[in-house]
Design an enzyme around this catalytic site. Structure first.
Site, PDB file in Angstrom:
ATOM      1  N   CYS B 100       0.742  -0.921  -0.085  1.00 11.00           N
ATOM      2  CA  CYS B 100      -0.051  -0.069   0.036  1.00 11.00           C
ATOM      3  C   CYS B 100       0.510   1.142   0.253  1.00 11.00           C
ATOM      4  O   CYS B 100       1.747   1.385   0.413  1.00 11.00           O
ATOM      5  CB  CYS B 100      -0.967  -0.100   1.588  1.00 11.00           C
ATOM      6  SG  CYS B 100      -1.363   1.587   1.610  1.00 11.00           S
ATOM      7  N   CYS B 103      -0.299   4.488   2.275  1.00  7.37           N
ATOM      8  CA  CYS B 103      -0.762   4.292   3.452  1.00  7.37           C
ATOM      9  C   CYS B 103       0.267   3.175   4.393  1.00  7.37           C
ATOM     10  O   CYS B 103       0.532   2.582   4.018  1.00  7.37           O
ATOM     11  CB  CYS B 103      -2.168   4.786   4.073  1.00  7.37           C
ATOM     12  SG  CYS B 103      -3.508   3.873   3.337  1.00  7.37           S
ATOM     13  N   SER B 104      -1.005   2.336   4.461  1.00 13.90           N
ATOM     14  CA  SER B 104      -0.319   0.934   4.670  1.00 13.90           C
ATOM     15  C   SER B 104      -1.717  -0.108   5.201  1.00 13.90           C
ATOM     16  O   SER B 104      -1.530  -0.985   5.930  1.00 13.90           O
ATOM     17  CB  SER B 104       0.544   0.575   6.553  1.00 13.90           C
ATOM     18  OG  SER B 104       2.276   1.701   6.046  1.00 13.90           O
ATOM     19  N   CYS B 105      -2.863   0.190   4.567  1.00 15.27           N
ATOM     20  CA  CYS B 105      -3.944  -0.800   4.431  1.00 15.27           C
ATOM     21  C   CYS B 105      -3.136  -2.548   4.121  1.00 15.27           C
ATOM     22  O   CYS B 105      -2.703  -2.289   3.650  1.00 15.27           O
ATOM     23  CB  CYS B 105      -4.848  -0.790   3.475  1.00 15.27           C
ATOM     24  SG  CYS B 105      -5.348   1.458   3.405  1.00 15.27           S
TER      25      CYS B 105
END
Lengths: 211, 195
Positions: B100, B103-105
């Protein structure tokens, strides 16, 4: 053009370092930040994930890049709660015993003019191109794929459109598509012949592209 | 960002927590439950169990490839960041890897909360552009004939990789097989462990 969060393809970063047997949380404040995000919907009924993501994206670039993920999370949640009048910054700074940096304000005109697309316009196998739009607010088509052509691999269900949802605009739902871009298309001669990147893109980010 | 040095991050986090509790907007019970979900309930062992079931049960594998959200829910894995899961099956000539960049999904219920390397600017910036060097740094060298598909988690789909079943694991129990599937294998920065 791109915000600091839109890191895909950016140059200059060093090696990826993996810690073995990494714990879920390294320090207690990290689990606090996570629990506060999870509880945000209860604390503030109007809370939405798109607004939250944008509040993280609005952090000053130097702050954004220099701190841990959970500090970005805490900053994003706190910024929203202060902006919405749930919490008071002076009170928080008194409690913390020092300065509490928040994210910067939302841009004056944060939404790009992207026409709503309530029905799926594309199908599996079709060539599409990502519109070369510019946006000062929250949006989810990464810069590295704008203006690039790819092939639809899957039509996903409809989801809330983040650009308007993040900024109090008209709530709408659109299909997203898993669009495959060849590494050559994205990175030119630098791209490996065998490789590709699949990006999940809302309908109104796309336009048809003759094969 | 202010020119003054910020208060320590632990003090800032504690300030928000205590302010919400004092205002009656957050209870210690809710707080504790949220920590429990992130620290204990959502973990890569869940995804490993899904993969092991797919390796041993062809009908489950079909359901997983057709509708991973429902297939994961059959094993009890569902929740936030798992509303629409898509499973990506590796083959001898195609390897899948997840990122991701914005962001860091991650699919929390089956992969657990993301670890620091996945959330790092280094991984987010580089794996889309130079997947082979990044995978090599993480210990995975793939031959040129294996195509790499990098899946960017830019919208609401959450992905999990079904790695190839290791040779020599024939006849192994589902539990034994699950032990071969690491978090990294579910993200695609490693293969399943050798049998």
């Amino acid at each position: 053009m791109r915000g600091i969060h839109d890191l895909g393809g950016m140059y200059g970063f060093g090696p990826v370092v993996r810690e073995s047997d990494e714990p879920v949380f390294h320090e207690e404040w990290q689990e606090t930040a996570f629990a506060l995000l999870m509880a945000a919907g209860t604390v503030q009924p109007g809370f939405n994930a798109d607004q939250y993501r944008h509040s993280v994206e609005r952090m000053a670039p130097g702050h954004y890049l220099s701190v841990h993920y959970y500090e970005r999370m805490l900053t994003g949640i706190t910024t929203l709660l202060v902006e919405q009048g749930v919490l008071d910054l002076a009170d928080l700074e008194a409690r913390a015993g020092g300065v509490f940096p928040l994210a910067l304000p939302v841009a004056a005109a944060p939404m790009a003019a992207l026409t709503p697309q309530p029905e799926a316009r594309f199908r599996v196998g079709q060539q599409v191109r990502v519109r070369q739009y510019s946006c000062m607010g929250h949006t989810r088509a990464p810069e590295f794929c704008r203006g690039k052509s790819g092939t639809v691999l899957r039509v996903a269900p409809k989801f809330s459109f983040p650009d308007t949802s993040a900024h109090g605009g008209e709530l709408r739902e659109e299909h997203t598509y898993h669009v495959e871009f060849t590494a050559r298309e994205l990175w030119g001669a630098e791209g490996n012949d065998s490789d590709s990147v699949v990006v999940d893109l809302w309908d109104s980010y796309l336009e048809g592209d003759a094969p | 960002m202010s020119r003054q040095a910020p208060a320590p991050i632990a003090a800032r986090a504690a300030a928000v927590k205590s302010a919400l509790i004092d205002k009656g907007l957050l209870t210690a019970e809710t707080f504790g439950h949220m920590v429990h979900l992130g620290a204990d309930e959502w973990k890569p062992e869940n995804g490993a169990r899904v993969v092991a079931r797919a390796w041993t049960d062809p009908a489950f594998r079909e359901r997983l490839l057709h509708d991973a959200t429902a297939a994961c829910a059959e094993l009890g894995y569902e929740g936030p960041q798992g509303e629409y899961i898509v499973a990506l099956e590796d083959t001898a000539d195609r390897h899948n890897v997840i990122v991701c960049t914005q962001c860091s999904c991650t699919a929390w219920p089956v992969l657990g909360l993301p670890t620091d390397w996945y959330k790092s600017p280094e991984y987010r910036a580089r794996v889309v552009r130079e997947p082979r060097p990044v995978l090599r740094e993480l210990g995975l060298e793939l031959p040129q004939e294996v195509a790499i598909r990098v899946w960017e988690t830019s919208a609401e789909t959450r992905y999990m990789v079904i790695p190839m079943r290791p040779a020599g694991s024939e006849g192994w129990s589902e539990e034994q097989l699950a032990g071969l599937v690491t978090r990294e294998a579910l993200i695609g920065t490693a293969m399943a462990l050798p049998a």
